[in-house]
Design a protein around this motif. Structure first.
Motif, PDB file in Angstrom:
ATOM      1  N   ASN A   1      -4.377  -5.246 -97.683  1.00 21.28           N
ATOM      2  CA  ASN A   1      -4.967  -3.904 -97.878  1.00 21.28           C
ATOM      3  C   ASN A   1      -4.316  -2.790 -97.062  1.00 21.28           C
ATOM      4  O   ASN A   1      -4.174  -1.671 -97.563  1.00 21.28           O
TER       5      ASN A   1
ATOM      6  N   GLU B   1      -6.966   2.811 -93.134  1.00 23.26           N
ATOM      7  CA  GLU B   1      -8.135   3.292 -92.377  1.00 23.26           C
ATOM      8  C   GLU B   1      -9.384   2.462 -92.697  1.00 23.26           C
ATOM      9  O   GLU B   1     -10.223   2.212 -91.823  1.00 23.26           O
ATOM     10  N   ASN B   2      -9.493   2.021 -93.945  1.00 23.58           N
ATOM     11  CA  ASN B   2     -10.671   1.239 -94.346  1.00 23.58           C
ATOM     12  C   ASN B   2     -10.745  -0.113 -93.650  1.00 23.58           C
ATOM     13  O   ASN B   2     -11.782  -0.777 -93.683  1.00 23.58           O
TER      14      ASN B   2
ATOM     15  N   SER C   1      -8.053  -8.244 -93.239  1.00 23.60           N
ATOM     16  CA  SER C   1      -7.468  -7.054 -93.879  1.00 23.60           C
ATOM     17  C   SER C   1      -6.425  -7.449 -94.920  1.00 23.60           C
ATOM     18  O   SER C   1      -6.229  -6.746 -95.919  1.00 23.60           O
TER      19      SER C   1
ATOM     20  N   GLY D   1      -5.863   5.919 -96.680  1.00 31.48           N
ATOM     21  CA  GLY D   1      -7.182   5.287 -96.832  1.00 31.48           C
ATOM     22  C   GLY D   1      -7.147   3.765 -96.771  1.00 31.48           C
ATOM     23  O   GLY D   1      -8.073   3.131 -96.248  1.00 31.48           O
TER      24      GLY D   1
ATOM     25  N   ASN E   1      -7.954  -0.166 -85.079  1.00 28.78           N
ATOM     26  CA  ASN E   1      -7.568   0.821 -86.091  1.00 28.78           C
ATOM     27  C   ASN E   1      -6.137   0.508 -86.515  1.00 28.78           C
ATOM     28  O   ASN E   1      -5.231   0.543 -85.685  1.00 28.78           O
TER      29      ASN E   1
ATOM     30  N   GLU F   1     -12.560  -1.296 -87.516  1.00 33.16           N
ATOM     31  CA  GLU F   1     -13.849  -1.871 -87.132  1.00 33.16           C
ATOM     32  C   GLU F   1     -14.084  -1.689 -85.643  1.00 33.16           C
ATOM     33  O   GLU F   1     -13.152  -1.771 -84.849  1.00 33.16           O
TER      34      GLU F   1
END
Length: 281
Positions: free
Chosen positions: A182, A151-152, A179, A148, A268, A155
């Motif tokens: 994260n 993946e979060n 990012s 997660g 991604n 965009e």
């Protein structure tokens, strides 16, 4: 026509899931060892060493590389000369996911409803499945385990043709910089260019299946992959976001034709636990 029993598909998917969760591909290990010599940050060097030990322990102990054992993404390439016998294909794949996660105590991450009750399905189903029909009598199955945190950081941006290559670079660099820590760097950055709004996102994700040393067959995109990797590694994010040179291990670009008025681009990101496996049956 060649007949393939659904039980063979189920067992193959289950084994791929377990292998992906326990056993990182050697090219990732090789790449981290190679880049460790270029990392100037002592903390960055230490983290890269810890990641290598983690991979080795996971393999030896058959323990997950990461506690986030992720969402299961399945890419199928099914030969048009294949007949699948037995259970429905998608039911078969979800049965494989269910068995892999519940029988091996892997963390289940899927929830039934994305907004209201968010109750865990408790077996990590359903998987997210993409299917392509291709020539031949084989079935190619690729499993990508997606956590997660990484993946979060995805965009999609709908650029215009006049934006061109410089806006693509700017978007990708902004996405990676924003990012930060994260997605658990060092990361692998997947980029989809062209197609439509949804297709470029799938392309970005599918690009993550390519081997780490693989380059785009088009020299122009291969050069863009290299340029972006160098620019990303100048951002100073470093291993686990604690500063350093090694923010990304690789950049992968996939492209498709698109509308004359459009230039869709998707990013991604995958974490250092770059978990994917492929089998052909």
């Amino acid at each position: 026509m060649r007949k393939v029993d659904s039980e063979i598909i189920k067992n193959t998917v289950k084994n791929l899931i377990l292998e992906a969760n326990y056993n990182i591909d050697y090219d990732i290990i090789k790449r981290i060892k190679e880049l460790s010599t270029q990392e100037e940050s002592p903390i960055g060097q230490e983290i890269l060493g810890i990641l290598l030990k983690n991979y080795q322990l996971a393999k030896e102990e058959k323990m997950p590389i990461c506690q986030d054992t992720g969402v299961v993404i399945i890419f199928l390439e099914i030969g048009q000369e294949v007949i699948i016998q037995g259970e429905n294909l998608y039911n078969t794949i979800n049965k494989a996911i269910r068995q892999a996660y519940t029988e091996n105590y892997l963390r289940a991450s899927m929830v039934y409803d994305p907004v209201f009750d968010r109750k865990n399905t408790k077996d990590n189903t359903p998987g997210i499945i993409y299917t392509d029909i291709v020539p031949g009598d084989k079935i190619k199955i690729s499993v990508l385990i997606k956590g997660g945190g990484a993946e979060n950081m995805s965009e999609v941006r709908m650029l215009t043709p006049t934006d061109g290559i410089e806006e693509i670079k700017k978007f990708v660099l902004e996405r990676v910089e924003n990012s930060g820590a994260n997605p658990c760097p060092p990361v692998v950055v997947g980029i989809g260019i062209g197609g439509s709004f949804e297709q470029c996102a799938i392309l970005a994700k599918k690009s993550l299946l390519r081997p780490i040393y693989d380059k785009n067959p088009d020299k122009r995109y291969a050069q863009l992959e290299e340029q972006l990797l160098k620019e990303i590694n100048k951002l100073g994010i470093g291993p686990q976001g604690l500063g350093g040179r090694i923010t990304a291990l690789a950049v992968k670009i996939e492209v498709r034709p698109c509308h004359i008025a459009s230039l869709p681009v998707a990013v991604n990101i995958n974490c250092h636990a770059h978990r994917h496996k492929t089998a052909i049956i």
